[in-house]
Design a protein around this motif. Structure first.
Motif, PDB file in Angstrom:
ATOM      1  N   ALA A 296     -10.201  14.877  -9.745  1.00  0.00           N
ATOM      2  CA  ALA A 296     -10.570  13.716 -10.550  1.00  0.00           C
ATOM      3  C   ALA A 296     -10.464  12.437  -9.727  1.00  0.00           C
ATOM      4  N   VAL A 297      -9.433  12.317  -8.933  1.00  0.00           N
ATOM      5  CA  VAL A 297      -9.263  11.139  -8.081  1.00  0.00           C
ATOM      6  C   VAL A 297      -9.466  11.594  -6.652  1.00  0.00           C
ATOM      7  N   TRP A 298     -10.473  11.057  -6.013  1.00  0.00           N
ATOM      8  CA  TRP A 298     -10.826  11.553  -4.678  1.00  0.00           C
ATOM      9  C   TRP A 298     -10.053  10.846  -3.595  1.00  0.00           C
ATOM     10  N   MET A 299      -9.673   9.585  -3.823  1.00  0.00           N
ATOM     11  CA  MET A 299      -8.985   8.835  -2.796  1.00  0.00           C
ATOM     12  C   MET A 299      -8.351   7.609  -3.423  1.00  0.00           C
ATOM     13  N   CYS A 300      -7.248   7.099  -2.834  1.00  0.00           N
ATOM     14  CA  CYS A 300      -6.555   5.906  -3.316  1.00  0.00           C
ATOM     15  C   CYS A 300      -6.507   4.851  -2.230  1.00  0.00           C
ATOM     16  N   VAL A 301      -6.525   3.593  -2.646  1.00  0.00           N
ATOM     17  CA  VAL A 301      -6.360   2.474  -1.723  1.00  0.00           C
ATOM     18  C   VAL A 301      -5.137   1.680  -2.173  1.00  0.00           C
ATOM     19  N   PRO A 302      -3.937   1.992  -1.679  1.00  0.00           N
ATOM     20  CA  PRO A 302      -2.756   1.225  -2.097  1.00  0.00           C
ATOM     21  C   PRO A 302      -2.620  -0.060  -1.285  1.00  0.00           C
TER      22      PRO A 302
ATOM     23  N   VAL B 221       2.783  -3.834  -5.730  1.00  0.00           N
ATOM     24  CA  VAL B 221       1.959  -2.748  -5.232  1.00  0.00           C
ATOM     25  C   VAL B 221       0.736  -2.621  -6.133  1.00  0.00           C
ATOM     26  N   HIS B 222      -0.426  -2.703  -5.531  1.00  0.00           N
ATOM     27  CA  HIS B 222      -1.685  -2.563  -6.262  1.00  0.00           C
ATOM     28  C   HIS B 222      -2.380  -1.291  -5.768  1.00  0.00           C
ATOM     29  N   THR B 223      -2.707  -0.405  -6.688  1.00  0.00           N
ATOM     30  CA  THR B 223      -3.348   0.861  -6.349  1.00  0.00           C
ATOM     31  C   THR B 223      -4.738   0.892  -6.994  1.00  0.00           C
ATOM     32  N   TYR B 224      -5.762   1.158  -6.156  1.00  0.00           N
ATOM     33  CA  TYR B 224      -7.137   1.246  -6.645  1.00  0.00           C
ATOM     34  C   TYR B 224      -7.651   2.665  -6.403  1.00  0.00           C
ATOM     35  N   ARG B 225      -8.160   3.270  -7.452  1.00  0.00           N
ATOM     36  CA  ARG B 225      -8.644   4.646  -7.345  1.00  0.00           C
ATOM     37  C   ARG B 225     -10.145   4.652  -7.043  1.00  0.00           C
ATOM     38  N   ILE B 226     -10.550   5.529  -6.116  1.00  0.00           N
ATOM     39  CA  ILE B 226     -11.966   5.726  -5.772  1.00  0.00           C
ATOM     40  C   ILE B 226     -12.424   6.994  -6.491  1.00  0.00           C
ATOM     41  N   LEU B 227     -13.314   6.819  -7.433  1.00  0.00           N
ATOM     42  CA  LEU B 227     -13.698   7.922  -8.309  1.00  0.00           C
ATOM     43  C   LEU B 227     -15.144   8.336  -8.038  1.00  0.00           C
TER      44      LEU B 227
ATOM     45  N   GLY C  13      -5.441  -0.914   3.705  1.00  0.00           N
ATOM     46  CA  GLY C  13      -4.473  -1.798   3.041  1.00  0.00           C
ATOM     47  C   GLY C  13      -4.359  -3.097   3.794  1.00  0.00           C
ATOM     48  N   PRO C  14      -3.750  -4.159   3.213  1.00  0.00           N
ATOM     49  CA  PRO C  14      -3.592  -5.439   3.888  1.00  0.00           C
ATOM     50  C   PRO C  14      -2.764  -5.282   5.139  1.00  0.00           C
ATOM     51  N   ALA C  15      -3.211  -5.901   6.243  1.00  0.00           N
ATOM     52  CA  ALA C  15      -2.489  -5.801   7.515  1.00  0.00           C
ATOM     53  C   ALA C  15      -1.457  -6.881   7.695  1.00  0.00           C
ATOM     54  N   SER C  16      -1.370  -7.860   6.772  1.00  0.00           N
ATOM     55  CA  SER C  16      -0.451  -8.995   6.932  1.00  0.00           C
ATOM     56  C   SER C  16       0.917  -8.739   6.353  1.00  0.00           C
ATOM     57  N   GLN C  17       1.173  -7.563   5.796  1.00  0.00           N
ATOM     58  CA  GLN C  17       2.454  -7.307   5.158  1.00  0.00           C
ATOM     59  C   GLN C  17       3.466  -6.800   6.169  1.00  0.00           C
TER      60      GLN C  17
ATOM     61  N   GLU D 284       0.826   6.660   7.314  1.00  0.00           N
ATOM     62  CA  GLU D 284       0.412   7.217   6.030  1.00  0.00           C
ATOM     63  C   GLU D 284       1.608   7.750   5.255  1.00  0.00           C
ATOM     64  N   SER D 285       2.704   8.091   5.962  1.00  0.00           N
ATOM     65  CA  SER D 285       3.888   8.554   5.247  1.00  0.00           C
ATOM     66  C   SER D 285       4.478   7.460   4.381  1.00  0.00           C
ATOM     67  N   LEU D 286       4.262   6.172   4.774  1.00  0.00           N
ATOM     68  CA  LEU D 286       4.725   5.072   3.942  1.00  0.00           C
ATOM     69  C   LEU D 286       3.768   4.798   2.800  1.00  0.00           C
ATOM     70  N   ALA D 287       2.495   5.009   3.018  1.00  0.00           N
ATOM     71  CA  ALA D 287       1.504   4.745   1.986  1.00  0.00           C
ATOM     72  C   ALA D 287       1.393   5.881   0.983  1.00  0.00           C
ATOM     73  N   GLU D 288       1.775   7.093   1.388  1.00  0.00           N
ATOM     74  CA  GLU D 288       1.574   8.260   0.528  1.00  0.00           C
ATOM     75  C   GLU D 288       2.309   8.156  -0.806  1.00  0.00           C
ATOM     76  N   PRO D 289       3.566   7.666  -0.851  1.00  0.00           N
ATOM     77  CA  PRO D 289       4.230   7.589  -2.169  1.00  0.00           C
ATOM     78  C   PRO D 289       3.540   6.637  -3.122  1.00  0.00           C
ATOM     79  N   LEU D 290       2.669   5.750  -2.626  1.00  0.00           N
ATOM     80  CA  LEU D 290       1.997   4.807  -3.492  1.00  0.00           C
ATOM     81  C   LEU D 290       0.751   5.381  -4.130  1.00  0.00           C
ATOM     82  N   ARG D 291       0.381   6.581  -3.728  1.00  0.00           N
ATOM     83  CA  ARG D 291      -0.822   7.179  -4.285  1.00  0.00           C
ATOM     84  C   ARG D 291      -0.606   7.524  -5.754  1.00  0.00           C
ATOM     85  N   HIS D 292      -1.706   7.628  -6.471  1.00  0.00           N
ATOM     86  CA  HIS D 292      -1.651   8.085  -7.859  1.00  0.00           C
ATOM     87  C   HIS D 292      -1.103   9.513  -7.892  1.00  0.00           C
TER      88      HIS D 292
END
Length: 1033
Positions: free
Chosen positions: A39-45, A52-58, A6-10, A20-28
């Motif tokens: 179906a969704v192997w990993m998320c990049v929030p 909040v932008h969430t990108y799924r790695i399929l 995720g972006p480090a400037s926030q 990861e406990s902060l990023a986990e609620p942003l997962r799909h």
């Protein structure tokens, strides 16, 4: 995947890495870590620009990895996670920003091998227990103790700095059951809970000791003696104590700390007061400004008999002490001696305004043994008289024993800002200073109860504009006004602010807006509105910006009707009525954009808004104060000396005649109190091509009535009874009709039966009648006359076939109260159009034991219409004899009184416009005495102020353009009997004249009275010969 990026400037990252406990609620929701077959192997929030932008790695069918990116970016496939990260660490690859830093994954206990991970959604964390209650699950068996309440076990809670959550968790899971068994066994204490509390608060002992030690040093700065209790607590050794003793000791320390803090403040204040210099210190908290004692120089209005008394001076000084509640009458003797008399506020019984002499006021004082005495005073001007009355009303209100006010002051301001930020100083707008009818300097700084600001073409943000208004009011009044509502439609805004003391009196706030721009879809033109209840009185405020252009009068009329129909304000139960009948007081203001029907000839004819109101096209039975200020549009920006006639448009050059575009109108229920104290425009705010307009109003309000005798019983019930109702409705239909009755004094609306008689002498109108058998008897919820005299009844006439309304009206109950039936007569209107008339006979029966009432503050001032015999007998305090509006504006034609037979005399002859017959116009007012004296050449009586100029319309004063000769007219020889008109100076504004006029000179607009109503077809020569003197080129 072993990491989340995720972006480090926030701001949510710690050292560039997010837990990861902060990023986990942003997962799909289905992006749960686990098997590769998901179906969704990993998320990049990512958190980017507060979104909040969430990108799924399929993984695809061939186990290649791909990221769902923005539309239009080609999808790329990767064999390993490292290749994917390497590409998306570069910019412009389809993500909102490039991947920057990895987020370390938290260590978690490995699940047992035989555990099957489900593919369902993540389980939600348990909710924290509600405060004050504990949820206990059901026991397993009859002998088993109940389980302890569950507590959240989030990572944040477990990592609390003092471990309080861990201690509480251990107690609830372990010792809770032991304490419960002890209580069941008869124990009166909870030893395990006490020990847990003592352990949790153990660190607090040392913290309190440190604070007490520091405060003791600070205390010695102001007082050499230290507190013995604090010294003893700091010096004593802490022997081993039980948990209960530790808690008692901690409570004692906290109590000593509280008293010690208060004592330090007192010591510091005493020390600084004794050593402070004589110069007063500036208070840290500003209080509301007090009203200073104001003095008025007056003369006693004496009778012919009093003139024979030699040696007594008739010059008085009236000193009003609002804060002290006193009025001092000071009479100056010829031998330099002074004689004064003091009257407290409760001994001033009544103020009586003279309608014939505008600056004369009668004051009724209470003497000994319930005797009264009236004195009539002549003020320097009518404005001084109004200022004196306002101060006395303020004094009576301030020292009244009533908990709720009877009267409030409302400021209305409207300004087209021209899409330019306002200047730093707009005090003249807030204080009603400038041109026109303005407040006296004595009362100009008295804060109003409600401020309403309407603006158009306001490019300032809502929050910034509201802060600017509140800051300006606080600087002016030292009061922190509270915002009640703020409504915006593009750059059209309305803001309502009230005094802090009234904040709890405001309820049922509603806002709405209507677009009237192109195709009614653009908000560059339209209206915004706010409505609310002030105790028991409903208020509505509409700020509008109508279509511009000299030739677009019909479009402006349609804008008004659209706003009237579509603006959603007020009580929804009154949806059958348009907003002009939903409120006790409705104020409509803004840039109405009505121009003057004139060409470039040097003669100002009449105002479009007044012409349309005379035709009953817009603002039916609205009121407006007489205009005595110059047109507020269109000025050269940066100046108030020159009007700009030409405006460059994409379609060519437009000629803008100076016009009163910015207006304030109002409409109130019958038999309510409202007076306009000021109506004008500023002359020093020059950032826009419009001048700000202001108006201040004195408005009667009602409180939420609470009967001292309780709710009405069957034996003392009040009744509203109808003997008959007759209406003329504008329709060619011959269907049956019924009436619906609405009022706040009724539990629900009531319906009549269909009319039992009808007739028609004209195909376009129908007369319908209801007898007493067809009309309901209404039962108010309260029977007290003090409550009923403030209530109103709304009626709507509907057809039986389509339930469509053919007209609505409002009737005041105040005049209907009594044992005999009273007649009422009013007009019907529907969606802004007059649709008929209605009359009837009704009475409001009130039980004898509920006839007690009190005098309202606004009833304390009456109008003396007939001064014959005024010296011999002071008029009694009677609500029926008061007409608060008569001294402030000219009534609209529809307010004229007439016999009932006149209204229904000739329904078969409607006017050509298709409107129903209207009552005859009121007789013209009697010419003022001062005008007759001037016409006859007699000297003006000393002390009698000239009344303001009047005209045949209820608005505005007429203006003529001086200084330009008209070539089409022969020069008129000067009349020896007519003196030349002196040039105006106060309300004189130079106008840039268009080039087609030869011999053009600067034109000046000056305020002059118009002798009679004029039609557009009147002779120009007659108007000029009666108003203008030729000016050489």
């Amino acid at each position: 995947g072993q990491s989340v990026w995720g972006p480090a400037s926030q701001g949510g990252c710690n050292g560039g890495k997010c837990r990861e406990s902060l990023a986990e609620p942003l997962r799909h929701p289905s992006g749960r870590r686990g098997r590769r077959s998901e179906a969704v192997w990993m998320c990049v929030p990512g958190l980017y620009q507060k979104h909040v932008h969430t990108y799924r790695i399929l993984p695809d069918g061939e186990d290649f990895l791909a990221v769902q990116t923005s539309q239009g970016v080609p999808v790329r496939r990767f064999q390993t996670l490292g290749e994917l990260i390497g590409l998306y660490a570069q910019p412009n690859q389809g993500l909102v920003c490039a991947l920057l830093l990895p987020v370390e994954r938290e260590r978690e206990p490995e699940p047992p091998d035989d555990r099957d991970v489900s593919d369902g959604e993540d389980e939600k964390p348990p909710l924290p227990p509600r405060s004050g209650s504990t949820s206990v699950s059901a026991p397993v068996g009859p002998g088993s103790p109940p389980a302890a309440p569950e507590t959240p076990t989030t990572p944040a809670a477990e990592s609390a700095p003092n471990g309080l959550s861990t201690v509480s968790h251990e107690y609830l899971k372990g010792s809770y059951g032991l304490d419960l068994e002890a209580v069941r066994g008869g124990a009166s204490s909870l030893p395990h809970l006490t020990r847990t509390l003592a352990t949790s608060c153990r660190r607090l002992h040392s913290e309190v000791d440190k604070v007490l030690s520091g405060l003791e040093i600070l205390s010695k700065v102001f007082d050499q003696q230290s507190s013995p209790m604090v010294t003893r607590l700091l010096q004593q050794q802490n022997p081993p104590q039980t948990g209960e003793q530790e808690l008692e000791s901690l409570v004692l320390k906290l109590s000593v700390l509280k008293d010690f803090l208060s004592g330090i403040q007192k010591k510091a204040l005493q020390d600084m007061s004794s050593t402070a210099p004589p110069a007063p210190l500036q208070p840290s908290i500003r209080k509301a400004k007090t009203i200073p004692v104001q003095a008025f120089e007056v003369k006693l209005d004496v009778t012919l008999g009093d003139l024979t008394k030699i040696g007594k001076s008739q010059k008085f000084t009236l000193s009003v002490d609002v804060e002290g509640g006193r009025l001092v009458l000071l009479r100056r003797q010829r031998d330099s001696q002074e004689d004064w008399t003091t009257f407290t506020h409760d001994r001033i019984r009544q103020l009586i305004k003279s309608q014939r002499v505008q600056n004369k006021l009668g004051v009724v004082f209470e003497k000994e043994k319930d005797r009264t005495q009236r004195k009539d005073f002549i003020f320097v001007s009518a404005r001084k008289r109004e200022a004196f009355c306002q101060l006395l009303q303020l004094m009576k209100n301030k020292h009244s024993k009533q908990d709720e006010p009877d009267m409030i002051s409302v400021f209305i301001g409207t300004w087209n800002m021209g899409s330019v930020p306002p200047p730093k100083n707009v005090t003249s707008w807030f204080t009603s200073k400038g041109l026109g009818k303005t407040l006296d300097e004595v009362t100009v700084t008295i804060p109003h109860d409600i401020y309403v600001f309407g603006t158009q073409e306001n490019s300032v943000g809502d929050r910034e504009w509201l802060d600017l208004l509140r800051g300006g009011l606080k600087e002016l009044t030292d009061l922190d006004y509270r915002p009640i509502a703020m409504q915006s439609l593009w750059n059209i805004k309305v803001a309502v602010l009230v005094k802090p003391e009234h904040e709890n009196r405001i309820s049922h706030v509603s806002t709405s807006s209507v677009k009237t721009g192109i195709a009614n879809t653009l908000g560059n033109k339209g209206a915004v509105g706010v409505s609310f209840m002030f105790n028991g009185t409903s208020f509505g405020f509409v700020n509008c910006h109508l279509t511009s252009g000299n030739e677009k009068t019909a479009r402006r009329n349609q804008n008004y009707l659209d706003i009237l129909r579509l603006l959603s304000l007020g009580d929804r139960q009154l949806s059958a009525f348009d907003i002009s009948l939903r409120f006790t007081h409705l104020f409509w203001f803004g840039d109405l954009n009505y121009r003057l029907d004139m060409d470039i000839q040097p003669l100002l004819r009449v105002d479009q808004l007044n012409l349309e109101r005379e035709k009953h096209k817009v603002f039916l039975r609205f009121s407006e104060e007489e205009i005595s200020f110059p047109p507020t549009y269109r000025y050269e920006r940066g100046s108030r000396d020159t009007y700009a006639w030409h405006k460059q448009k994409p379609t060519g050059v437009r000629t803008n005649v100076p016009s009163w575009c910015d207006r304030i109108l109002w409409k109130s229920y019958p038999e309510t109190h409202i007076i306009c104290n000021s109506y004008g425009c500023t002359d020093d705010i020059v950032t826009s091509d419009h001048s700000p307009v202001f108006g201040t109003f004195e408005v009667g309000v009602t409180s939420q009535f609470i009967s001292k005798k309780g709710l009405s019983k069957t034996s003392d019930q009040a009744y509203i009874e109808f003997e008959s109702i007759e209406a003329i409705v504008k329709t060619a239909s011959r269907t049956k009709f019924f009436i619906e009755f609405y009022s706040t004094c009724l539990e629900e609306y009531k319906k009549s039966f269909e009319n039992d008689a009808q007739s028609s002498d004209n195909i376009n109108f129908l007369k319908v009648q209801w007898s007493s058998r067809q009309l309901p008897t209404l039962k108010p919820i309260l029977a007290d006359i003090e409550y009923l005299q403030d209530q109103h009844l709304l009626l709507t006439v509907k057809s039986m076939d389509g339930y469509e309304s053919y007209g609505e009206c409002v009737v005041a109950l105040k005049s209907m109260i009594g044992s005999t039936a009273q007649q009422f007569l009013t007009f019907l209107s529907h969606r802004g159009e007059e649709t008929g008339n209605i009359r009837g006979s009704m009475k409001v029966r009130v039980p004898t034991e509920r006839l007690g009432t009190r005098e309202r503050l606004y009833e304390w001032i009456s109008i003396d219409k007939d001064e014959a015999g005024a010296k011999s007998k002071a008029p009694s305090v009677s609500r029926g004899s008061q007409d608060p509006r008569s001294g402030n504006r000219k009534p609209a034609p529809t307010e004229a009184s007439c016999p009932l037979s006149k209204l229904f005399e000739e329904p078969e002859k409607p006017p050509p416009t298709g409107r129903p017959p209207a009552p005859p116009r009121a007789a013209p007012r009697e010419e003022p005495l001062t005008s007759r004296l001037k016409a006859e050449g007699a000297p003006e009586p000393e002390g009698v102020a000239a009344p303001p100029p009047k005209n045949s319309f209820n608005n505005p004063a007429y203006y003529v353009l001086e200084g330009v000769p008209h070539q089409l007219l022969p020069p008129e020889p000067p009349s020896p009997a007519r003196a030349p008109v002196p040039p105006a100076t106060k309300n004189k504004v130079a106008i840039t004249v268009p080039t087609p006029l030869p011999h053009s000179l600067p034109i000046f607009v000056s305020l002059l009275p118009h002798p009679s109503p004029r039609s557009p077809s009147d002779s120009v020569s007659e108007s000029i010969s009666s108003s203008l003197s030729p000016t050489p080129a």
